[in-house]
Design an enzyme around this catalytic site. Structure first.
Site, PDB file in Angstrom:
ATOM      1  N   CYS A  79     123.776  50.881 134.018  1.00 13.84           N
ATOM      2  CA  CYS A  79     122.441  50.881 133.062  1.00 13.84           C
ATOM      3  C   CYS A  79     121.382  49.830 133.780  1.00 13.84           C
ATOM      4  O   CYS A  79     120.844  49.833 134.502  1.00 13.84           O
ATOM      5  CB  CYS A  79     123.024  50.446 131.511  1.00 13.84           C
ATOM      6  SG  CYS A  79     121.463  50.827 130.460  1.00 13.84           S
ATOM      7  N   HIS A 172     127.251  54.053 130.288  1.00 11.41           N
ATOM      8  CA  HIS A 172     128.029  52.821 130.318  1.00 11.41           C
ATOM      9  C   HIS A 172     129.557  53.289 130.282  1.00 11.41           C
ATOM     10  O   HIS A 172     130.270  53.462 129.180  1.00 11.41           O
ATOM     11  CB  HIS A 172     128.081  52.183 128.945  1.00 11.41           C
ATOM     12  CG  HIS A 172     126.683  51.514 128.921  1.00 11.41           C
ATOM     13  ND1 HIS A 172     126.442  50.378 129.598  1.00 11.41           N
ATOM     14  CD2 HIS A 172     125.627  51.692 128.137  1.00 11.41           C
ATOM     15  CE1 HIS A 172     125.143  49.957 129.511  1.00 11.41           C
ATOM     16  NE2 HIS A 172     124.611  51.029 128.509  1.00 11.41           N
ATOM     17  N   GLU A 174     131.977  51.654 130.936  1.00 12.19           N
ATOM     18  CA  GLU A 174     132.851  50.675 130.571  1.00 12.19           C
ATOM     19  C   GLU A 174     133.081  50.596 128.954  1.00 12.19           C
ATOM     20  O   GLU A 174     134.268  50.035 128.714  1.00 12.19           O
ATOM     21  CB  GLU A 174     132.376  49.409 131.136  1.00 12.19           C
ATOM     22  CG  GLU A 174     131.094  48.893 130.230  1.00 12.19           C
ATOM     23  CD  GLU A 174     129.905  49.534 130.653  1.00 12.19           C
ATOM     24  OE1 GLU A 174     129.812  50.535 131.396  1.00 12.19           O
ATOM     25  OE2 GLU A 174     128.497  48.977 130.341  1.00 12.19           O
TER      26      GLU A 174
END
Lengths: 197, 303
Positions: A79, A172, A174
């Site tokens: 991002c 994302h 993560e």
């Protein structure tokens, strides 16, 4: 154990640390040039690209990060991190690292009410197919150069790309509980860069 | 922008994850109160991770008295046009229609805030019904978990807004974080009694027991006036910091804003906080808590 540095100016540093540890890496926070010594890969986290860019400038980290990339060690930007890796930003410009031959469009889907989650397209590369991707005020990557390979798309748009050992995701990987194939690839690239053990 | 044209239908769980996602991205950042597009630009240039669009900063609301409401739409729109970072705005506690207006405006985060005059003295907004994420204030763990149960995607301490005094934010951080440590150390069969005591749902108490933290980011607000105040909040467990009156009520907002951002990034490095603190003009005037009547404390609003 593969040591993954996470740029710790601002953003979801903790989520990246947890995701890296889930795939078997150990993590260190990076705020100084000397923190780059001894790490095998570097993550530029999600967050606010203007905030992180101002921190990079204040800490004098632009050139050291470019030198880090020049050693062949891999980088992953998600991002805001993907924006910082790009060659330029078409709207609300911030200084970028120019390590990825692509143009970033910030907040390309709208504001937070337009944030969304979607599965990656079936035509994406193997481990990134039908991957659940979360987009938070996400950018888009456009005008990809000839060396940039698209690993995953959502609704036809590139969301995960690779240029040699530079990885950029507009979503994302993560976030979420499971092991992230994107972080797994980062570890594999780090091991490849380190050469035969 | 908020007609959902680019977004698919969301399940409640998925919607909550997307809302908490933005809160995750704001971690390690400073969120600054601004009242004009010019102030918003100063905040963005200083490295703020987001701005809070307001008509008056809390210190002025406290001084002027009267009913404090949601900001004028034109103020919020002008600020949205000026900056690329997320724009937050406040609604009165329980004012579901003000919240819908902010959502229709495409505001990135809604603060259901005790700084404004409450619209409902019993109920908060049911925040699960919104696409926009909400942040709510809390003085203790029970209050934090009740707000999360209503759908808040971020918790901040209430502190004492507009006071320039960090003592209440410290009290609230110590209370929330201390109670979480206590819940984590409990035996499983003790959790129901604890939920009863906290007046909070057992599922959320169980989450704290298992993870030692809230299921949403935990930020600090209320009384931050100096770089050291911001770093103190981080030291005590806050994951990011809101600065209300502390920047634009000081004598040199540009430098103070930059200094607070720097101290926040390097909160555990005294040399950096020292460098950030050097040469700053006067901070805002503060209020000693003992001189405030209980009825004038904004933190007592909300339940």
């Amino acid at each position: 154990m593969t040591r993954i540095g996470i740029l710790a100016i601002q953003g979801d540093i903790e989520a990246h640390a947890a995701a890296s540890e889930r795939v078997g890496g150990c993590t260190v926070r990076v705020l100084r040039e000397k923190d780059l010594d001894g790490i095998d890969a570097l993550i530029l986290p999600g967050g606010e690209s203007t905030t992180i860019a101002k921190g990079l400038a204040r800490l004098g980290l632009y050139e050291p990060l470019r030198q880090f990339a020049a050693t062949g060690r891999p980088l992953l930007g998600t991002c805001a991190g993907a924006i910082l890796l790009s060659r330029e930003v078409e709207n609300h410009p911030v200084e970028t690292l120019g390590l990825l031959d692509a143009v970033a469009a910030r907040n390309a889907y709208g504001t937070q009410v337009d944030s969304f989650a979607a599965l990656s397209d079936a035509g994406s590369e193997a481990p990134f197919r039908d991957l659940r991707c979360t987009f938070i005020r996400a950018p888009q990557l456009r005008d990809l150069g000839p060396d940039v390979q698209v690993l995953a798309r959502v609704e036809g748009r590139p969301v995960l790309v690779r240029q040699r050992r530079v990885l950029a995701a507009t979503f994302h990987p993560e976030l979420g509980e499971g092991p992230s194939p994107v972080h797994r690839l980062l570890l594999a690239l780090a091991d490849e860069a380190a050469g035969p053990a | 922008m908020s007609d959902g044209s680019s977004g698919q239908a969301r399940t409640t769980a998925e919607a909550f994850e997307i809302k908490v996602g933005l809160a995750e991205m704001l971690k390690g950042g400073v969120i600054m109160d601004v009242t004009t597009p010019e102030q918003a630009k100063i905040a963005e240039d200083a490295g703020a991770a987001a701005v809070m669009a307001l008509e008056r900063v809390p210190a002025d609301i406290r001084r002027d008295g009267g009913v404090a409401r949601m900001s004028a739409v034109s103020v919020i729109e002008a600020i949205q046009k000026t900056v690329s970072i997320p724009v937050m705005a406040k609604v009165r506690i329980g004012h579901v229609v003000e919240a819908r207006l902010l959502e229709a405006l495409g505001v990135d985060f809604i603060d259901e805030s005790e700084v404004l005059t409450p619209a409902d003295d019993e109920n908060h907004v049911w925040k699960h019904d919104f696409r926009s994420p909400f942040v709510c204030g809390a003085r203790n763990l029970g209050e934090a978990l009740r707000r999360i149960a209503e759908g808040a995607a971020m918790i901040r301490t209430k502190g004492e807004a507009g006071s320039g005094n960090i003592v209440e934010a410290v009290r609230h951080l110590r209370s929330v974080c201390g109670e979480m440590r206590a819940v984590q150390a409990m035996r499983e069969e003790e959790l129901m009694a604890k939920a009863k005591e906290l007046q909070a749902p057992i599922e959320l108490v169980r989450h704290v027991h298992e993870h030692g933290k809230l299921p949403v980011p935990n930020f600090a607000a209320g009384g931050v006036a100096t770089p050291a105040d911001a770093a103190l909040c981080r030291e005590l467990g806050a994951e990011a910091v809101f600065v209300g009156s502390g920047i634009f009520k000081s004598d040199d907002p540009e430098n103070r804003a930059r200094a607070i951002v720097r101290a926040n990034t390097h909160w555990d490095d005294p040399a950096e906080i020292l460098a950030a603190s050097r040469g700053l003009a006067r901070p805002m005037e503060g209020i000693e808590m003992g001189t405030l009547e209980e009825r004038d404390k904004l933190a007592n609003r909300g339940w």
